[in-house]
Design a protein around this motif. Structure first.
Motif, PDB file in Angstrom:
ATOM      1  N   LEU A 265       0.854  -1.190   0.000  1.00 31.85           N
ATOM      2  CA  LEU A 265       0.000   0.000   0.000  1.00 31.85           C
ATOM      3  C   LEU A 265       0.885   1.234   0.000  1.00 31.85           C
ATOM      4  O   LEU A 265       2.065   1.175   0.342  1.00 31.85           O
ATOM      5  N   LEU A 266       0.280   2.340  -0.374  1.00 32.01           N
ATOM      6  CA  LEU A 266       1.010   3.607  -0.351  1.00 32.01           C
ATOM      7  C   LEU A 266       0.718   4.320   0.968  1.00 32.01           C
ATOM      8  O   LEU A 266      -0.409   4.295   1.464  1.00 32.01           O
ATOM      9  N   SER A 267       1.754   4.964   1.507  1.00 23.08           N
ATOM     10  CA  SER A 267       1.541   5.748   2.725  1.00 23.08           C
ATOM     11  C   SER A 267       2.419   6.987   2.674  1.00 23.08           C
ATOM     12  O   SER A 267       3.327   7.093   1.852  1.00 23.08           O
ATOM     13  N   LEU A 268       2.154   7.913   3.562  1.00 22.74           N
ATOM     14  CA  LEU A 268       2.935   9.144   3.625  1.00 22.74           C
ATOM     15  C   LEU A 268       4.326   8.867   4.204  1.00 22.74           C
ATOM     16  O   LEU A 268       4.486   7.934   4.993  1.00 22.74           O
ATOM     17  N   PRO A 269       5.307   9.694   3.851  1.00 17.91           N
ATOM     18  CA  PRO A 269       6.571   9.646   4.576  1.00 17.91           C
ATOM     19  C   PRO A 269       6.257   9.930   6.043  1.00 17.91           C
ATOM     20  O   PRO A 269       5.620  10.942   6.347  1.00 17.91           O
ATOM     21  N   ALA A 270       6.652   9.039   6.917  1.00 19.17           N
ATOM     22  CA  ALA A 270       6.273   9.183   8.327  1.00 19.17           C
ATOM     23  C   ALA A 270       7.123   8.285   9.177  1.00 19.17           C
ATOM     24  O   ALA A 270       7.738   7.345   8.678  1.00 19.17           O
ATOM     25  N   GLY A 271       7.139   8.576  10.454  1.00 19.06           N
ATOM     26  CA  GLY A 271       7.859   7.683  11.344  1.00 19.06           C
ATOM     27  C   GLY A 271       8.148   8.348  12.668  1.00 19.06           C
ATOM     28  O   GLY A 271       7.649   9.432  12.974  1.00 19.06           O
ATOM     29  N   ARG A 272       8.963   7.667  13.433  1.00 21.26           N
ATOM     30  CA  ARG A 272       9.244   8.095  14.788  1.00 21.26           C
ATOM     31  C   ARG A 272      10.248   9.231  14.852  1.00 21.26           C
ATOM     32  O   ARG A 272      10.949   9.516  13.894  1.00 21.26           O
ATOM     33  N   ILE A 273      10.296   9.852  15.998  1.00 17.65           N
ATOM     34  CA  ILE A 273      11.352  10.815  16.302  1.00 17.65           C
ATOM     35  C   ILE A 273      12.601  10.002  16.659  1.00 17.65           C
ATOM     36  O   ILE A 273      12.506   8.999  17.365  1.00 17.65           O
ATOM     37  N   ASP A 274      13.731  10.407  16.166  1.00 19.27           N
ATOM     38  CA  ASP A 274      14.985   9.780  16.578  1.00 19.27           C
ATOM     39  C   ASP A 274      15.747  10.770  17.470  1.00 19.27           C
ATOM     40  O   ASP A 274      16.362  11.716  16.982  1.00 19.27           O
ATOM     41  N   PRO A 275      15.688  10.554  18.772  1.00 22.15           N
ATOM     42  CA  PRO A 275      16.268  11.551  19.693  1.00 22.15           C
ATOM     43  C   PRO A 275      17.788  11.700  19.524  1.00 22.15           C
ATOM     44  O   PRO A 275      18.351  12.699  19.974  1.00 22.15           O
ATOM     45  N   GLN A 276      18.415  10.722  18.891  1.00 17.71           N
ATOM     46  CA  GLN A 276      19.861  10.821  18.679  1.00 17.71           C
ATOM     47  C   GLN A 276      20.201  11.836  17.596  1.00 17.71           C
ATOM     48  O   GLN A 276      21.241  12.480  17.637  1.00 17.71           O
ATOM     49  N   THR A 277      19.344  11.934  16.582  1.00 14.31           N
ATOM     50  CA  THR A 277      19.690  12.785  15.439  1.00 14.31           C
ATOM     51  C   THR A 277      18.775  13.996  15.295  1.00 14.31           C
ATOM     52  O   THR A 277      19.150  14.995  14.688  1.00 14.31           O
ATOM     53  N   ASP A 278      17.561  13.915  15.823  1.00 14.71           N
ATOM     54  CA  ASP A 278      16.596  14.998  15.610  1.00 14.71           C
ATOM     55  C   ASP A 278      16.696  15.998  16.760  1.00 14.71           C
ATOM     56  O   ASP A 278      16.426  15.647  17.910  1.00 14.71           O
ATOM     57  N   HIS A 279      17.039  17.219  16.437  1.00  9.64           N
ATOM     58  CA  HIS A 279      17.085  18.228  17.491  1.00  9.64           C
ATOM     59  C   HIS A 279      15.696  18.750  17.819  1.00  9.64           C
ATOM     60  O   HIS A 279      15.449  19.238  18.914  1.00  9.64           O
ATOM     61  N   CYS A 280      14.819  18.697  16.835  1.00  5.20           N
ATOM     62  CA  CYS A 280      13.452  19.179  17.052  1.00  5.20           C
ATOM     63  C   CYS A 280      12.533  18.480  16.056  1.00  5.20           C
ATOM     64  O   CYS A 280      12.996  17.713  15.201  1.00  5.20           O
ATOM     65  N   LEU A 281      11.246  18.754  16.152  1.00  4.59           N
ATOM     66  CA  LEU A 281      10.271  18.068  15.304  1.00  4.59           C
ATOM     67  C   LEU A 281      10.483  18.375  13.825  1.00  4.59           C
ATOM     68  O   LEU A 281      10.253  17.517  12.963  1.00  4.59           O
ATOM     69  N   ASP A 282      10.902  19.606  13.507  1.00  6.42           N
ATOM     70  CA  ASP A 282      11.176  19.944  12.104  1.00  6.42           C
ATOM     71  C   ASP A 282      12.214  18.987  11.523  1.00  6.42           C
ATOM     72  O   ASP A 282      12.087  18.526  10.385  1.00  6.42           O
ATOM     73  N   ASP A 283      13.248  18.692  12.316  1.00  3.19           N
ATOM     74  CA  ASP A 283      14.283  17.760  11.852  1.00  3.19           C
ATOM     75  C   ASP A 283      13.677  16.398  11.513  1.00  3.19           C
ATOM     76  O   ASP A 283      14.051  15.765  10.528  1.00  3.19           O
ATOM     77  N   THR A 284      12.771  15.956  12.368  1.00  6.23           N
ATOM     78  CA  THR A 284      12.146  14.652  12.144  1.00  6.23           C
ATOM     79  C   THR A 284      11.377  14.652  10.821  1.00  6.23           C
ATOM     80  O   THR A 284      11.474  13.715  10.025  1.00  6.23           O
ATOM     81  N   ALA A 285      10.629  15.710  10.598  1.00  6.67           N
ATOM     82  CA  ALA A 285       9.829  15.794   9.364  1.00  6.67           C
ATOM     83  C   ALA A 285      10.741  15.754   8.134  1.00  6.67           C
ATOM     84  O   ALA A 285      10.507  14.979   7.191  1.00  6.67           O
ATOM     85  N   LEU A 286      11.787  16.548   8.156  1.00  5.14           N
ATOM     86  CA  LEU A 286      12.684  16.606   6.996  1.00  5.14           C
ATOM     87  C   LEU A 286      13.435  15.280   6.820  1.00  5.14           C
ATOM     88  O   LEU A 286      13.671  14.839   5.701  1.00  5.14           O
ATOM     89  N   ARG A 287      13.785  14.645   7.925  1.00  6.69           N
ATOM     90  CA  ARG A 287      14.491  13.364   7.840  1.00  6.69           C
ATOM     91  C   ARG A 287      13.631  12.303   7.176  1.00  6.69           C
ATOM     92  O   ARG A 287      14.113  11.515   6.364  1.00  6.69           O
ATOM     93  N   HIS A 288      12.340  12.293   7.468  1.00  6.54           N
ATOM     94  CA  HIS A 288      11.481  11.264   6.870  1.00  6.54           C
ATOM     95  C   HIS A 288      11.288  11.492   5.372  1.00  6.54           C
ATOM     96  O   HIS A 288      11.096  10.537   4.622  1.00  6.54           O
TER      97      HIS A 288
END
Lengths: 225, 225
Positions: A37-60
């Motif tokens: 199936l198709l889904s949106l780019p999505a996933g968990r926060i990685d506290p090791q690499t993501d300084h903030c939620l924006d980082d998480t969004a861009l990483r995915h």
């Protein structure tokens, strides 16, 4: 249940314009029953690499391919006991815009999906159709009073490209006069000095002045109410 | 660290108008060192009672006192490793409006704090001053193109009360003509049939038609740019 064990994900709706059609990026996901199936780019926060939620969004987004994200914004956080069968969950929803670049490769694991009447042409997994609708609603509102349409265009574009971008999103076309009145003011655009020649008379090419990132105008387009 | 153990809280900025001054609700919190500081109504999600994040926000207001919340809205979710010393944390920020009711009792554990130049007159604990600023920014934007000012008023109010509410929030006063043009259109207000008599000539009293909840106008007040 301790709420600190609530499931948290960051979901991103990445929009692009392709030949006058608004598209979103989806990834192919193989489910345990073998169905893809198709889904949106999505996933968990990685506290090791993501300084903030924006980082998480861009990483995915970058997990799929290094798309050039020209604009992004958080839309809303949806949290309840219903959307995930495993329990209380939170999703922080973002949308992002990318300038379509034909040379850009979309990997096999991803697919651009056309939006037709505000919904993905191919239905997405989970509640992702609804997330797309929420992101699209924000985009539709904001293109009416901001420089956002320009963030979907190639680096150099004409005023008529802006009009087409708005049409692709809203299905309504503000008059060129309104577009000129807004975008040729306050150093929003800079002329490249080049012209685009085609079947019509040559049109001036512009680029967006970085200093005006995300500028808001003080009213909607009257003709697009 | 597993991100599913991230700390999640919902923080609420509840605004009211009191004698022409915008105020926010704060609760008194005794810290381990014996010092009492003021902080926003905030806390965890309770998965047993909260069906969604909105429920959590309203519950944390109600934990202080049963204020009549006339409007509320999610502002943003802030998530990073910095704002809480215990690790990665998320806060879902809301703001809410309440109609000032003099008969309403504010319990001892709470206090209304004046906003002066966009900041609480008494500084709040944690990063709550910054949260107030973010909520206030959204409120300031939105009072310029919506019916929100009316949600801060008593149930029956005059057009001049709307003007005063806008002034209390923005420090700018749109002309009465603009206010009449907007609010007396499209069944936004209904006349109660009563007049308020004072030192000026009697002014008509109105109430907000519930059907127009959160209505947006198509432009900002020109005079308040």
């Amino acid at each position: 249940m301790n709420v600190n064990s609530a499931l948290i994900s960051v979901d991103v709706v990445l929009f692009r314009l392709n030949k006058g059609t608004l598209q979103i990026l989806a990834q192919k996901q193989v489910f345990p029953d073998g169905i893809t199936l198709l889904s949106l780019p999505a996933g968990r926060i990685d506290p090791q690499t993501d300084h903030c939620l924006d980082d998480t969004a861009l990483r995915h987004i970058n997990n799929i391919a290094p798309f050039n994200v020209s604009y992004y914004e958080q839309v809303i956080t949806i949290g309840n006991a219903r959307r995930d069968s495993r329990g209380w969950s939170l999703t922080v929803l973002y949308y992002a815009l990318t300038q379509n670049n034909d040379a850009e490769n979309t990997p096999d694991k991803a697919q651009w999906v056309n939006l037709v009447k505000g919904l993905p042409e191919t239905s997405l997994a989970y509640d992702h159709n609804r997330l797309v609708q929420q992101a699209l609603k924000r985009l539709c509102n904001k293109v009416q009073y901001s420089t956002l349409p320009a963030y979907l265009l190639q680096q150099e574009f004409t005023l008529s490209d802006i009009q087409k971008a708005i049409y692709a999103i809203l299905g309504k076309r503000p008059p060129m006069r309104s577009i000129r009145n807004r975008f040729l003011r306050d150093d929003i655009l800079t002329r490249t000095g080049h012209l685009r020649r085609g079947s019509n008379r040559p049109a001036a090419l512009y680029y967006l002045n970085e200093k005006v990132q995300g500028k808001l105008f003080d009213r909607l387009y009257l003709s697009t109410q």
